[in-house]
Design an enzyme around this catalytic site. Structure first.
Site, PDB file in Angstrom:
ATOM      1  N   ARG A 166      31.799  36.509  32.958  1.00  0.00           N
ATOM      2  CA  ARG A 166      31.724  35.955  34.315  1.00  0.00           C
ATOM      3  C   ARG A 166      30.555  35.840  34.950  1.00  0.00           C
ATOM      4  NH1 ARG A 166      36.476  36.597  33.118  1.00  0.00           N
ATOM      5  NH2 ARG A 166      38.033  37.215  34.521  1.00  0.00           N
ATOM      6  N   SER A 238      40.113  39.793  40.977  1.00  0.00           N
ATOM      7  CA  SER A 238      39.308  41.067  40.455  1.00  0.00           C
ATOM      8  C   SER A 238      38.315  41.223  41.498  1.00  0.00           C
ATOM      9  CB  SER A 238      38.957  40.569  39.006  1.00  0.00           C
ATOM     10  OG  SER A 238      39.904  40.668  38.060  1.00  0.00           O
ATOM     11  N   GLU A 334      32.337  41.814  41.242  1.00  0.00           N
ATOM     12  CA  GLU A 334      32.570  40.417  40.708  1.00  0.00           C
ATOM     13  C   GLU A 334      32.558  39.473  41.717  1.00  0.00           C
ATOM     14  OE1 GLU A 334      34.782  37.234  38.778  1.00  0.00           O
ATOM     15  OE2 GLU A 334      36.165  38.877  38.920  1.00  0.00           O
TER      16      GLU A 334
END
Ligand code: EPU
Length: 338
Positions: A166, A238, A334
């Site tokens: 990510r 998320s 995130e």
């Protein structure tokens, strides 16, 4: 097409559906319009800048007092092929899942596990999106765009993108500096399916034989059963990353919590499931006013209607605190907080 607005509502430009405004908003569909716009609006030079894609991975806590640049370049083009591969150049403004669907229909293999991820193509390399054992960094060849600092166009090859879980150079050195106009992907003409994540293989078999079409169907089914549709309930997928911890800590946790999910992360490290940790702290389905924790996946925070960005942030901080207290694990966001 270009669009330039002042005090422009961003409600339609963020999947959390937070109603904030941008002081200035500039959208373009052809890259050459960007330098031209900057040249002819020199008074904007000192403004704080935010590069906005599909708005599916950010949370606005307040109005944005600066210039938002929204790259909305369209198009999918086959730019090269050989016996085994196709190279496709895709505009930053294309909807990611429509592109996945196009590849599945044409039997271009590789990204079928990444079905139904919300957002635009331009944000895909920034975030190095991943799901069900596949990460997009394995298919990106080049990221094309414009550097706001040097005022030049660049083609950045995958090896220079700093891809990690990510993560990429576009979240660090090039953050709010490199405006992506298109991405070149290399896909396969022959299948090499990745089905070892969780129950994916069993889900595909429920659809019928193992082929690219049924993999897409299975992934879509799994995501629809667990993740809220941002069109119906505001969310950004998320909210936290899955934390990577030292093996010693993971071993200690495993001794105490027998069913804790763990994934080897190499180098004496282990990845934990943030959703599981949050769930164990009792947050799943929690709701305060319009800010809540999704009832089927604790890693996803949701806006049921009129939550403010502040309320979501506050909830996320409470979650972080409780996970740290119970498991001694620090969760990292995130989602990009603005
Ligand atoms: N779990 C719970 N309770 C929950 C949520 C999860 O016990 O409320 C457990 C699950 O049972 C499973 C484990 O935690 O054992 C992992 O859950 P899941 O397979 O749903 O995946 P995840 O780790 O929570 C990650 C990605 C998702 C991606 C899925 C599938 C991150 C931060 N998230 O979630 O990506 O779709 O794997 O690959 O890496 C996103 O980035 O926005 C996103 C949705």
């Amino acid at each position: 097409m270009i669009r330039f607005k002042e005090n422009y509502s961003l409600k339609k430009y963020n999947t959390f559906n937070i109603d904030v405004k941008a002081r200035y908003f500039f959208e373009f569909t052809e890259l050459e319009d960007l330098p031209f716009f900057l040249e002819s609006n020199k008074e904007l030079a000192g403004q704080k800048i935010l590069l906005l894609g599909g708005g599916s991975n950010l949370l606005f806590a307040n109005d944005f007092d600066g210039l938002i640049i929204h790259s909305n370049v369209p198009g999918v083009q086959l730019v090269n092929e050989d016996r085994e591969h196709v190279w496709l150049e895709v505009g930053a403004g294309e909807d990611w899942d429509r592109f996945v669907e196009y590849c599945v229909l044409n039997e271009y293999y590789g990204i079928e596990n990444l079905s139904l991820i919300p957002g635009n193509v331009g944000a895909v390399p920034v975030q190095n999106i991943g799901a069900y054992g596949v990460e997009i960094c394995d298919f990106v060849v080049t990221v094309k765009g414009f550097d706001l600092k040097t005022r030049e166009e660049y083609h950045i090859s995958a090896k220079d993108c700093g891809f990690a879980y990510r993560d990429s150079i576009f979240k660090h050195e090039l953050k709010n500096r490199f405006v992506v106009s298109s991405v070149v992907f290399r896909l396969n003409k022959f299948p090499n399916f990745k089905l070892d994540y969780g129950h994916l293989k069993a889900e595909v078999e429920k659809e019928g034989e193992i082929n690219i079409h049924n993999i897409r169907k299975a992934v879509v089914d799994i995501r629809e059963s667990k993740l809220p549709d941002p069109v119906l309930v505001g969310n950004a997928g998320s909210f936290f990353k899955n934390p990577v911890v030292k093996k010693e800590l993971a071993d200690k946790l495993q001794a105490e919590f027998k069913d804790i999910p763990t994934y080897a992360a190499g180098n004496g490290h282990v990845k934990l499931a943030a959703g599981w940790l949050i769930d164990q702290c009792g947050w799943k389905g929690y709701r305060e006013r319009d800010a809540g924790v999704h009832e089927k996946q604790a890693l996803v925070l949701v806006n049921y209607g009129d939550a403010t960005g502040e309320e979501i942030v506050q909830l996320s901080e409470e979650i972080r605190k409780s996970v740290a207290e119970k498991f001694n694990v620090e969760l990292e966001r995130e989602v990009n907080l603005i």
